[in-house]
Scaffold this motif. Structure first.
Motif, PDB file in Angstrom:
ATOM      1  N   PHE A   9     -21.669  99.867  86.951  1.00 24.95           N
ATOM      2  CA  PHE A   9     -21.199 100.139  85.595  1.00 24.95           C
ATOM      3  C   PHE A   9     -19.820  99.533  85.354  1.00 24.95           C
ATOM      4  O   PHE A   9     -19.576  98.890  84.315  1.00 24.95           O
ATOM      5  CB  PHE A   9     -21.186 101.653  85.373  1.00 24.95           C
ATOM      6  CG  PHE A   9     -20.732 102.096  84.007  1.00 24.95           C
ATOM      7  CD1 PHE A   9     -21.223 101.510  82.854  1.00 24.95           C
ATOM      8  CD2 PHE A   9     -19.814 103.132  83.876  1.00 24.95           C
ATOM      9  CE1 PHE A   9     -20.820 101.917  81.591  1.00 24.95           C
ATOM     10  CE2 PHE A   9     -19.405 103.564  82.624  1.00 24.95           C
ATOM     11  CZ  PHE A   9     -19.899 102.959  81.490  1.00 24.95           C
ATOM     12  N   VAL A  10     -18.904  99.688  86.305  1.00 20.75           N
ATOM     13  CA  VAL A  10     -17.552  99.153  86.148  1.00 20.75           C
ATOM     14  C   VAL A  10     -17.585  97.632  86.050  1.00 20.75           C
ATOM     15  O   VAL A  10     -16.855  97.029  85.243  1.00 20.75           O
ATOM     16  CB  VAL A  10     -16.641  99.612  87.305  1.00 20.75           C
ATOM     17  CG1 VAL A  10     -15.328  98.829  87.306  1.00 20.75           C
ATOM     18  CG2 VAL A  10     -16.350 101.103  87.187  1.00 20.75           C
ATOM     19  N   LYS A  11     -18.429  96.985  86.834  1.00 17.75           N
ATOM     20  CA  LYS A  11     -18.536  95.525  86.751  1.00 17.75           C
ATOM     21  C   LYS A  11     -18.992  95.085  85.355  1.00 17.75           C
ATOM     22  O   LYS A  11     -18.486  94.107  84.801  1.00 17.75           O
ATOM     23  CB  LYS A  11     -19.506  95.013  87.815  1.00 17.75           C
ATOM     24  CG  LYS A  11     -18.972  95.115  89.239  1.00 17.75           C
ATOM     25  CD  LYS A  11     -19.992  94.611  90.247  1.00 17.75           C
ATOM     26  CE  LYS A  11     -19.449  94.740  91.673  1.00 17.75           C
ATOM     27  NZ  LYS A  11     -20.455  94.305  92.679  1.00 17.75           N
ATOM     28  N   ALA A  12     -19.955  95.829  84.800  1.00 17.13           N
ATOM     29  CA  ALA A  12     -20.421  95.510  83.444  1.00 17.13           C
ATOM     30  C   ALA A  12     -19.312  95.734  82.427  1.00 17.13           C
ATOM     31  O   ALA A  12     -19.144  94.941  81.486  1.00 17.13           O
ATOM     32  CB  ALA A  12     -21.642  96.363  83.111  1.00 17.13           C
ATOM     33  N   LEU A  13     -18.543  96.816  82.591  1.00 18.46           N
ATOM     34  CA  LEU A  13     -17.439  97.093  81.673  1.00 18.46           C
ATOM     35  C   LEU A  13     -16.350  96.030  81.770  1.00 18.46           C
ATOM     36  O   LEU A  13     -15.714  95.680  80.765  1.00 18.46           O
ATOM     37  CB  LEU A  13     -16.840  98.469  81.966  1.00 18.46           C
ATOM     38  CG  LEU A  13     -17.696  99.692  81.625  1.00 18.46           C
ATOM     39  CD1 LEU A  13     -16.978 100.971  82.047  1.00 18.46           C
ATOM     40  CD2 LEU A  13     -18.034  99.749  80.141  1.00 18.46           C
ATOM     41  N   GLN A  14     -16.126  95.504  82.960  1.00 17.07           N
ATOM     42  CA  GLN A  14     -15.126  94.452  83.105  1.00 17.07           C
ATOM     43  C   GLN A  14     -15.526  93.205  82.303  1.00 17.07           C
ATOM     44  O   GLN A  14     -14.674  92.541  81.703  1.00 17.07           O
ATOM     45  CB  GLN A  14     -14.956  94.085  84.585  1.00 17.07           C
ATOM     46  CG  GLN A  14     -14.158  95.112  85.386  1.00 17.07           C
ATOM     47  CD  GLN A  14     -13.985  94.692  86.832  1.00 17.07           C
ATOM     48  OE1 GLN A  14     -14.869  94.899  87.665  1.00 17.07           O
ATOM     49  NE2 GLN A  14     -12.854  94.074  87.138  1.00 17.07           N
ATOM     50  N   LYS A  15     -16.814  92.908  82.275  1.00 21.11           N
ATOM     51  CA  LYS A  15     -17.286  91.729  81.550  1.00 21.11           C
ATOM     52  C   LYS A  15     -17.074  91.870  80.045  1.00 21.11           C
ATOM     53  O   LYS A  15     -16.854  90.875  79.346  1.00 21.11           O
ATOM     54  CB  LYS A  15     -18.762  91.490  81.858  1.00 21.11           C
ATOM     55  CG  LYS A  15     -19.033  91.037  83.284  1.00 21.11           C
ATOM     56  CD  LYS A  15     -20.524  90.827  83.524  1.00 21.11           C
ATOM     57  CE  LYS A  15     -20.793  90.386  84.954  1.00 21.11           C
ATOM     58  NZ  LYS A  15     -22.250  90.213  85.211  1.00 21.11           N
ATOM     59  N   THR A  16     -17.150  93.106  79.534  1.00 20.70           N
ATOM     60  CA  THR A  16     -16.961  93.322  78.097  1.00 20.70           C
ATOM     61  C   THR A  16     -15.505  93.641  77.747  1.00 20.70           C
ATOM     62  O   THR A  16     -15.189  93.883  76.578  1.00 20.70           O
ATOM     63  CB  THR A  16     -17.858  94.472  77.601  1.00 20.70           C
ATOM     64  OG1 THR A  16     -17.482  95.697  78.265  1.00 20.70           O
ATOM     65  CG2 THR A  16     -19.322  94.179  77.879  1.00 20.70           C
ATOM     66  N   GLY A  17     -14.638  93.679  78.762  1.00 25.19           N
ATOM     67  CA  GLY A  17     -13.235  94.008  78.520  1.00 25.19           C
ATOM     68  C   GLY A  17     -12.971  95.496  78.411  1.00 25.19           C
ATOM     69  O   GLY A  17     -11.907  95.905  77.924  1.00 25.19           O
ATOM     70  N   ASP A  18     -13.906  96.320  78.889  1.00 23.65           N
ATOM     71  CA  ASP A  18     -13.781  97.761  78.740  1.00 23.65           C
ATOM     72  C   ASP A  18     -13.418  98.480  80.036  1.00 23.65           C
ATOM     73  O   ASP A  18     -13.490  99.711  80.109  1.00 23.65           O
ATOM     74  CB  ASP A  18     -15.080  98.329  78.167  1.00 23.65           C
ATOM     75  CG  ASP A  18     -15.298  97.890  76.728  1.00 23.65           C
ATOM     76  OD1 ASP A  18     -14.542  98.347  75.865  1.00 23.65           O
ATOM     77  OD2 ASP A  18     -16.199  97.065  76.478  1.00 23.65           O
ATOM     78  N   ALA A  19     -13.054  97.747  81.066  1.00 23.90           N
ATOM     79  CA  ALA A  19     -12.555  98.339  82.314  1.00 23.90           C
ATOM     80  C   ALA A  19     -11.621  97.337  82.974  1.00 23.90           C
ATOM     81  O   ALA A  19     -11.778  96.114  82.809  1.00 23.90           O
ATOM     82  CB  ALA A  19     -13.701  98.699  83.256  1.00 23.90           C
ATOM     83  N   ILE A  20     -10.641  97.851  83.689  1.00 23.16           N
ATOM     84  CA  ILE A  20      -9.739  97.003  84.467  1.00 23.16           C
ATOM     85  C   ILE A  20      -9.566  97.610  85.853  1.00 23.16           C
ATOM     86  O   ILE A  20      -9.759  98.818  86.048  1.00 23.16           O
ATOM     87  CB  ILE A  20      -8.355  96.845  83.804  1.00 23.16           C
ATOM     88  CG1 ILE A  20      -7.660  98.214  83.668  1.00 23.16           C
ATOM     89  CG2 ILE A  20      -8.452  96.152  82.464  1.00 23.16           C
ATOM     90  CD1 ILE A  20      -6.188  98.107  83.261  1.00 23.16           C
ATOM     91  N   VAL A  21      -9.218  96.772  86.818  1.00 23.20           N
ATOM     92  CA  VAL A  21      -8.899  97.233  88.159  1.00 23.20           C
ATOM     93  C   VAL A  21      -7.381  97.265  88.296  1.00 23.20           C
ATOM     94  O   VAL A  21      -6.703  96.256  88.071  1.00 23.20           O
ATOM     95  CB  VAL A  21      -9.517  96.318  89.235  1.00 23.20           C
ATOM     96  CG1 VAL A  21      -9.075  96.763  90.628  1.00 23.20           C
ATOM     97  CG2 VAL A  21     -11.040  96.325  89.129  1.00 23.20           C
ATOM     98  N   VAL A  22      -6.838  98.430  88.618  1.00 30.99           N
ATOM     99  CA  VAL A  22      -5.393  98.601  88.798  1.00 30.99           C
ATOM    100  C   VAL A  22      -5.104  98.519  90.288  1.00 30.99           C
ATOM    101  O   VAL A  22      -5.496  99.403  91.059  1.00 30.99           O
ATOM    102  CB  VAL A  22      -4.916  99.952  88.234  1.00 30.99           C
ATOM    103  CG1 VAL A  22      -3.413 100.119  88.459  1.00 30.99           C
ATOM    104  CG2 VAL A  22      -5.262 100.075  86.763  1.00 30.99           C
ATOM    105  N   ARG A  23      -4.431  97.447  90.707  1.00 28.15           N
ATOM    106  CA  ARG A  23      -4.177  97.221  92.141  1.00 28.15           C
ATOM    107  C   ARG A  23      -2.803  97.711  92.571  1.00 28.15           C
ATOM    108  O   ARG A  23      -2.520  97.787  93.761  1.00 28.15           O
ATOM    109  CB  ARG A  23      -4.358  95.741  92.462  1.00 28.15           C
ATOM    110  CG  ARG A  23      -5.827  95.287  92.280  1.00 28.15           C
ATOM    111  CD  ARG A  23      -6.045  93.828  92.678  1.00 28.15           C
ATOM    112  NE  ARG A  23      -7.481  93.539  92.687  1.00 28.15           N
ATOM    113  CZ  ARG A  23      -8.182  93.172  91.637  1.00 28.15           C
ATOM    114  NH1 ARG A  23      -7.571  93.049  90.460  1.00 28.15           N
ATOM    115  NH2 ARG A  23      -9.473  92.918  91.724  1.00 28.15           N
ATOM    116  N   THR A  24      -1.951  98.059  91.617  1.00 28.81           N
ATOM    117  CA  THR A  24      -0.661  98.667  91.938  1.00 28.81           C
ATOM    118  C   THR A  24      -0.883 100.079  92.471  1.00 28.81           C
ATOM    119  O   THR A  24      -1.750 100.803  91.979  1.00 28.81           O
ATOM    120  CB  THR A  24       0.223  98.749  90.679  1.00 28.81           C
ATOM    121  OG1 THR A  24       0.373  97.443  90.140  1.00 28.81           O
ATOM    122  CG2 THR A  24       1.582  99.350  90.976  1.00 28.81           C
TER     123      THR A  24
END
Length: 473
Positions: A9-24
């Protein structure tokens, strides 16, 4: 396609701009909660926090998984730009065809198994969600699973859970809620512990139905399958007979112990306030945990709208009430629980207004155990999903005396209630008739709305729309 887990689900949201990965690196103590709350209030993408202070690499937190309708549309394999009306129509069509789950022998949630003295809830990155909360809440976007001992009803619900120590949790659930009905009416009177399971980080649609209003006796997992358009895969627990989503991130197994109590709360809640009361809860004792490698804790930072609780409850409750109205013969067009109303406002559109119809809607609202505080009834020419039109109808069609119906009712989580009302479990409900008087004749009495859609001939509207950019807009 449906998503078997939040990772897809998160991968799909990343493609639509609706999720980000926070690496900090982010602190579990308020920082993750503050970021997630800010995301909810600004409509930002869901954050997947990859580095959590005090926790090893791989232990993650996903904030606000379904905090807006864009993410829900993606979860339902629809365009993220789908309107609420379109989403609701698709939701309603799908749940008309429940799909039974599929029992599998094993699943990713069994990659790690700990029992007995090795159980440690704080092994996971449990967040301190809001300042002033009674403790760290491990259950904010999850599935509580329990079974009626006298039938084949397995209830999925979403009732918050606060971790007290390595094995014990306190939960908030009322006697009229389904988990409360099973525990307080079946297990507690018999002096028996109630087996439970908690699935954290299940697929988005399974989590959605857990936070949605279905009828007593209905198995929510069947409706999760309906929304996914395929069976939800379940696997049996290690220490009891309950079945859990096999692709969930973390499974807690245990018993609710009668005759015990722990303090629970306070907690920032869905109406947008933190209520000061601490409540007494029976002990939820965890005796086994199974979890995936690199587990993802899910976090719903409940509060000022909009967040996951408003989306899940509002959509499901609107459809459920619409179906009930239709079953009683009400000429209903649409029903909306606006997320801005924090589950306390319902707007009902009807095709034709008469006193009997309004009376029947009133009776059904008063007989409902949902948290509706205000119901607005509008004509079919009002789009219930357009709050501008709803407010306009309220201020121009609702008679300040004859259009208002007030009733005492049961308690809801409403900050306007007095302390005495809270103690006595009393509340109030308001019905607002925002329709034209039934004595008015449509052709001769009802004035047309002075709007672009109504006040101009089709040829003029078509011309204006065609030349809109030419005008410079």
């Amino acid at each position: 396609m449906s998503f078997k887990d939040n990772r897809e689900f998160v991968k799909a949201l990343q493609k639509t701009g609706d999720a980000i990965v926070v690496r900090t690196e982010v602190d579990w103590d308020l920082e993750a909660g503050a970021i997630t709350r800010r995301v909810c209030e600004t409509g930002g993408p869901a954050p997947l926090f990859e580095r959590i202070k005090d926790y090893p690499a791989g232990y993650r937190i996903l904030g606000a998984p379904l905090a807006n309708y864009r993410r829900l549309a993606v979860a339902m394999d629809m365009s993220p730009d789908s309107t609420l009306k379109t989403i609701q129509e698709q939701y309603e069509q799908r749940i008309e065809h429940p799909i039974k789950p599929k029992l599998v022998k094993d699943g990713p949630c069994k990659e790690n198994i700990v029992r007995g003295k090795d159980v440690d809830l704080f092994q996971f990155a449990i967040p301190m969600v809001h300042e002033g909360d009674g403790g760290r809440y491990i259950g904010t976007w999850h599935i509580n699973i329990n079974k009626d001992p006298d039938s084949d009803w397995t209830n999925w619900g979403m009732y918050r859970l606060m971790a007290h120590n390595h094995t014990d949790m306190a939960g908030f659930f009322a006697t009229h809620q389904h988990q409360g009905l099973i525990y307080f009416r079946k297990y507690q009177p018999r002096g028996l512990p109630m087996p439970f399971a908690v699935a954290i980080g299940a697929d988005p649609l399974s989590s959605l139905v857990a936070g949605t209003a279905f009828k007593k006796g209905e198995n929510e997992v069947d409706f999760a399958g309906a929304l996914a358009r395929e069976p939800i895969e379940l696997v049996k627990c290690e220490t009891n007979d309950l079945e859990v989503p096999s692709h969930a991130e973390i499974i807690l197994e245990g018993e609710i112990l009668p005759g015990t109590n722990l303090p629970e709360g306070p907690f920032g809640e869905y109406p947008g306030y933190r209520f000061p009361e601490r409540r007494s809860s029976p002990i939820f004792r965890v005796n086994c945990i199974t979890y995936r490698n690199d587990p993802i804790m899910t976090l719903s930072c409940v509060g000022f709208p909009t967040d996951d609780s408003h989306v899940s409850v509002s959509l499901g409750a609107a459809v459920a009430f619409k179906r009930s109205l239709k079953a009683r013969g009400v000429p209903v067009t649409q029903v909306n629980w606006p997320t801005e109303g924090v589950e306390h406002l319902m707007v009902v559109g009807i095709e034709k207004r008469d006193d009997a119809t309004v009376d029947l809607i009133e009776q059904m609202v008063l007989g409902s155990r949902t948290p509706i505080c205000v119901t607005m009834i509008v004509d079919s020419d009002v789009d219930v999903f357009n709050l501008k039109e709803v407010i306009h109808a309220f201020l121009t069609k609702c008679h300040p005396i004859r259009g208002v119906r007030r009733h005492e009712s049961f308690w809801t989580l409403s900050p306007y209630l007095s302390h005495e009302e809270w103690v006595a479990n009393r509340g109030a409900r308001l019905i607002l008739d925002c329709t034209w008087p039934s004595s008015w004749k449509k052709e001769t009495t009802i004035p047309p709305r002075a709007s672009f859609a109504v006040m101009y001939p089709e040829g003029v509207k078509e011309l204006v729309l065609r030349k809109w950019k030419e005008y410079g807009f």
